[in-house]
Design a protein around this motif. Structure first.
Motif, PDB file in Angstrom:
ATOM      1  N   ILE A  98       0.851  -1.192   0.000  1.00  0.00           N
ATOM      2  CA  ILE A  98       0.000   0.000   0.000  1.00  0.00           C
ATOM      3  C   ILE A  98       0.887   1.243   0.000  1.00  0.00           C
ATOM      4  N   LYS A  99       0.588   2.164  -0.892  1.00  0.00           N
ATOM      5  CA  LYS A  99       1.392   3.374  -1.101  1.00  0.00           C
ATOM      6  C   LYS A  99       2.840   3.021  -1.456  1.00  0.00           C
ATOM      7  N   GLY A 100       2.978   1.941  -2.187  1.00  0.00           N
ATOM      8  CA  GLY A 100       4.304   1.552  -2.647  1.00  0.00           C
ATOM      9  C   GLY A 100       4.946   2.591  -3.544  1.00  0.00           C
ATOM     10  N   ASP A 101       4.101   3.405  -4.213  1.00  0.00           N
ATOM     11  CA  ASP A 101       4.654   4.448  -5.075  1.00  0.00           C
ATOM     12  C   ASP A 101       5.295   5.574  -4.271  1.00  0.00           C
ATOM     13  N   GLN A 102       5.079   5.588  -2.950  1.00  0.00           N
ATOM     14  CA  GLN A 102       5.766   6.542  -2.082  1.00  0.00           C
ATOM     15  C   GLN A 102       6.927   5.915  -1.318  1.00  0.00           C
ATOM     16  N   SER A 103       6.821   4.615  -1.054  1.00  0.00           N
ATOM     17  CA  SER A 103       7.788   3.990  -0.146  1.00  0.00           C
ATOM     18  C   SER A 103       8.845   3.131  -0.829  1.00  0.00           C
ATOM     19  N   CYS A 104       8.574   2.631  -2.030  1.00  0.00           N
ATOM     20  CA  CYS A 104       9.493   1.710  -2.709  1.00  0.00           C
ATOM     21  C   CYS A 104      10.108   2.382  -3.933  1.00  0.00           C
ATOM     22  N   VAL A 105      11.415   2.343  -4.030  1.00  0.00           N
ATOM     23  CA  VAL A 105      12.108   3.020  -5.125  1.00  0.00           C
ATOM     24  C   VAL A 105      11.630   2.534  -6.490  1.00  0.00           C
ATOM     25  N   ALA A 106      11.586   1.223  -6.688  1.00  0.00           N
ATOM     26  CA  ALA A 106      11.232   0.696  -8.008  1.00  0.00           C
ATOM     27  C   ALA A 106       9.802   1.052  -8.389  1.00  0.00           C
ATOM     28  N   VAL A 107       8.890   1.013  -7.416  1.00  0.00           N
ATOM     29  CA  VAL A 107       7.491   1.347  -7.699  1.00  0.00           C
ATOM     30  C   VAL A 107       7.348   2.843  -7.971  1.00  0.00           C
ATOM     31  N   ALA A 108       8.039   3.668  -7.215  1.00  0.00           N
ATOM     32  CA  ALA A 108       8.000   5.114  -7.437  1.00  0.00           C
ATOM     33  C   ALA A 108       8.526   5.460  -8.832  1.00  0.00           C
ATOM     34  N   ALA A 109       9.606   4.805  -9.242  1.00  0.00           N
ATOM     35  CA  ALA A 109      10.146   5.043 -10.584  1.00  0.00           C
ATOM     36  C   ALA A 109       9.127   4.649 -11.637  1.00  0.00           C
ATOM     37  N   ALA A 110       8.483   3.501 -11.458  1.00  0.00           N
ATOM     38  CA  ALA A 110       7.456   3.059 -12.405  1.00  0.00           C
ATOM     39  C   ALA A 110       6.293   4.039 -12.431  1.00  0.00           C
ATOM     40  N   SER A 111       5.936   4.571 -11.268  1.00  0.00           N
ATOM     41  CA  SER A 111       4.831   5.521 -11.170  1.00  0.00           C
ATOM     42  C   SER A 111       5.096   6.771 -11.993  1.00  0.00           C
ATOM     43  N   VAL A 112       6.275   7.328 -11.859  1.00  0.00           N
ATOM     44  CA  VAL A 112       6.612   8.572 -12.566  1.00  0.00           C
ATOM     45  C   VAL A 112       6.674   8.331 -14.075  1.00  0.00           C
ATOM     46  N   ILE A 113       7.349   7.277 -14.481  1.00  0.00           N
ATOM     47  CA  ILE A 113       7.483   7.006 -15.917  1.00  0.00           C
ATOM     48  C   ILE A 113       6.115   6.746 -16.543  1.00  0.00           C
ATOM     49  N   ALA A 114       5.282   5.942 -15.879  1.00  0.00           N
ATOM     50  CA  ALA A 114       3.954   5.639 -16.417  1.00  0.00           C
ATOM     51  C   ALA A 114       3.113   6.900 -16.563  1.00  0.00           C
ATOM     52  N   LYS A 115       3.127   7.739 -15.538  1.00  0.00           N
ATOM     53  CA  LYS A 115       2.318   8.966 -15.563  1.00  0.00           C
ATOM     54  C   LYS A 115       2.742   9.899 -16.684  1.00  0.00           C
ATOM     55  N   VAL A 116       4.038  10.132 -16.811  1.00  0.00           N
ATOM     56  CA  VAL A 116       4.524  11.071 -17.825  1.00  0.00           C
ATOM     57  C   VAL A 116       4.256  10.544 -19.234  1.00  0.00           C
ATOM     58  N   ARG A 117       4.502   9.256 -19.454  1.00  0.00           N
ATOM     59  CA  ARG A 117       4.313   8.712 -20.798  1.00  0.00           C
ATOM     60  C   ARG A 117       2.838   8.641 -21.173  1.00  0.00           C
ATOM     61  N   ARG A 118       1.961   8.299 -20.219  1.00  0.00           N
ATOM     62  CA  ARG A 118       0.540   8.279 -20.564  1.00  0.00           C
ATOM     63  C   ARG A 118       0.011   9.695 -20.799  1.00  0.00           C
ATOM     64  N   ASP A 119       0.452  10.656 -19.980  1.00  0.00           N
ATOM     65  CA  ASP A 119       0.033  12.043 -20.200  1.00  0.00           C
ATOM     66  C   ASP A 119       0.426  12.519 -21.595  1.00  0.00           C
ATOM     67  N   ALA A 120       1.633  12.146 -22.030  1.00  0.00           N
ATOM     68  CA  ALA A 120       2.074  12.533 -23.367  1.00  0.00           C
ATOM     69  C   ALA A 120       1.212  11.873 -24.443  1.00  0.00           C
ATOM     70  N   MET A 121       0.853  10.610 -24.226  1.00  0.00           N
ATOM     71  CA  MET A 121      -0.027   9.913 -25.164  1.00  0.00           C
ATOM     72  C   MET A 121      -1.379  10.612 -25.264  1.00  0.00           C
ATOM     73  N   MET A 122      -1.916  11.006 -24.118  1.00  0.00           N
ATOM     74  CA  MET A 122      -3.234  11.652 -24.117  1.00  0.00           C
ATOM     75  C   MET A 122      -3.182  13.035 -24.759  1.00  0.00           C
ATOM     76  N   ALA A 123      -2.072  13.755 -24.559  1.00  0.00           N
ATOM     77  CA  ALA A 123      -1.928  15.063 -25.215  1.00  0.00           C
ATOM     78  C   ALA A 123      -1.902  14.893 -26.730  1.00  0.00           C
ATOM     79  N   GLU A 124      -1.204  13.866 -27.196  1.00  0.00           N
ATOM     80  CA  GLU A 124      -1.166  13.592 -28.639  1.00  0.00           C
ATOM     81  C   GLU A 124      -2.536  13.160 -29.149  1.00  0.00           C
ATOM     82  N   LEU A 125      -3.229  12.357 -28.344  1.00  0.00           N
ATOM     83  CA  LEU A 125      -4.571  11.924 -28.705  1.00  0.00           C
ATOM     84  C   LEU A 125      -5.510  13.113 -28.826  1.00  0.00           C
ATOM     85  N   GLY A 126      -5.305  14.107 -27.977  1.00  0.00           N
ATOM     86  CA  GLY A 126      -6.147  15.293 -28.004  1.00  0.00           C
ATOM     87  C   GLY A 126      -6.043  16.093 -29.288  1.00  0.00           C
ATOM     88  N   MET A 127      -5.015  15.821 -30.092  1.00  0.00           N
ATOM     89  CA  MET A 127      -4.852  16.509 -31.366  1.00  0.00           C
ATOM     90  C   MET A 127      -5.693  15.877 -32.475  1.00  0.00           C
TER      91      MET A 127
END
Length: 236
Positions: free
Chosen positions: A135-164
């Motif tokens: 629970i809250k591994g994205d705050q407490s575990c290095v590997a999960v936090a790294a996955a959290s940031v990469i997933a968020k940024v890449r999906r946001d970029a996908m959605m911005a492109e989709l918005g075009m």
């Protein structure tokens, strides 16, 4: 507000108690969105010191998140993304779609992890994967936090492109990433769902003029059992 930085405590514990060496952190983004895919990142980091400022992606400003994702992609030992489309979400349900996206991410890694640290309290991966939920591994575990940031940024970029895409004009995907917002809701009411919306979801119940487009899905198999137990609830 300062946050405690994530650590390798869980990874070290798994290594010590099981002998596993390759441990992936897994996190998802897009589960609560009304449009776009659900995206899962699997990241292997080893036990090296992470870049400064790493924590749950939701606690980092968009600008800093983007900078950090670039650092992380160069820093992690390996990472991969997996997606499940809106059509797959409508067909399978979110539980099974999450598993599909996670399997795609794990299959994309150059090596197979011995174990997976999964953010949250529900194991949507299951056998044959060896999973530790945190629970809250994205705050407490290095590997999960790294996955959290990469997933968020890449999906946001996908959605911005989709918005075009012209069919998405006015939905504000570059700003809301497919999540409900006043702009998104207004566009839905006026224009109805796009091909990128999850049309089995409850938001269509509040749009009488578009309700006929709602897809009714009957859960089957393992996904039906998981959903009947309330493993992955939603807040609309």
């Amino acid at each position: 507000m300062p946050y405690e930085p994530p650590t390798h405590t869980v990874e070290r514990s798994l290594r010590a108690t099981t002998g596993f060496k390759i441990i992936a952190g897994v996190d998802e983004v897009g589960r609560g969105a009304w449009a776009g895919p659900v995206t899962v990142c699997a990241a292997i980091t080893g036990l090296r010191r992470p870049p400064v400022g790493l924590t749950d992606s939701k606690l980092i400003s968009p600008k800093r998140r983007t900078e950090l994702a670039e650092q992380l992609e160069a820093w992690v030992t390996s990472h991969a993304l997996g997606h499940a489309s809106p059509q797959e979400i409508d067909e399978l349900g979110m539980t099974a779609a999450l598993r599909l996206a996670a399997l795609r991410a794990l299959d994309g890694l150059p090596v197979r992890p011995d174990a997976v640290i999964l953010d949250g309290k529900h194991d949507y991966l299951g056998l044959p994967w060896r999973v530790r939920t945190v629970i809250k591994g994205d705050q407490s575990c290095v590997a999960v936090a790294a996955a959290s940031v990469i997933a968020k940024v890449r999906r946001d970029a996908m959605m911005a492109e989709l918005g075009m895409d012209p069919v998405c004009e006015g939905f504000g995907f570059a700003d809301n990433a497919g999540y409900p917002s006043p702009v998104h809701k207004a566009a839905l009411e006026e224009r109805g769902p796009t091909p990128y919306h999850r049309v089995s979801w409850a938001f269509l119940d509040g749009l009488p003029q578009w309700r006929h487009l709602k897809k009714v899905r009957v859960p089957v198999g393992a996904a039906a059992v998981l959903e009947s137990e309330g493993q992955l609830g939603f807040d609309f």
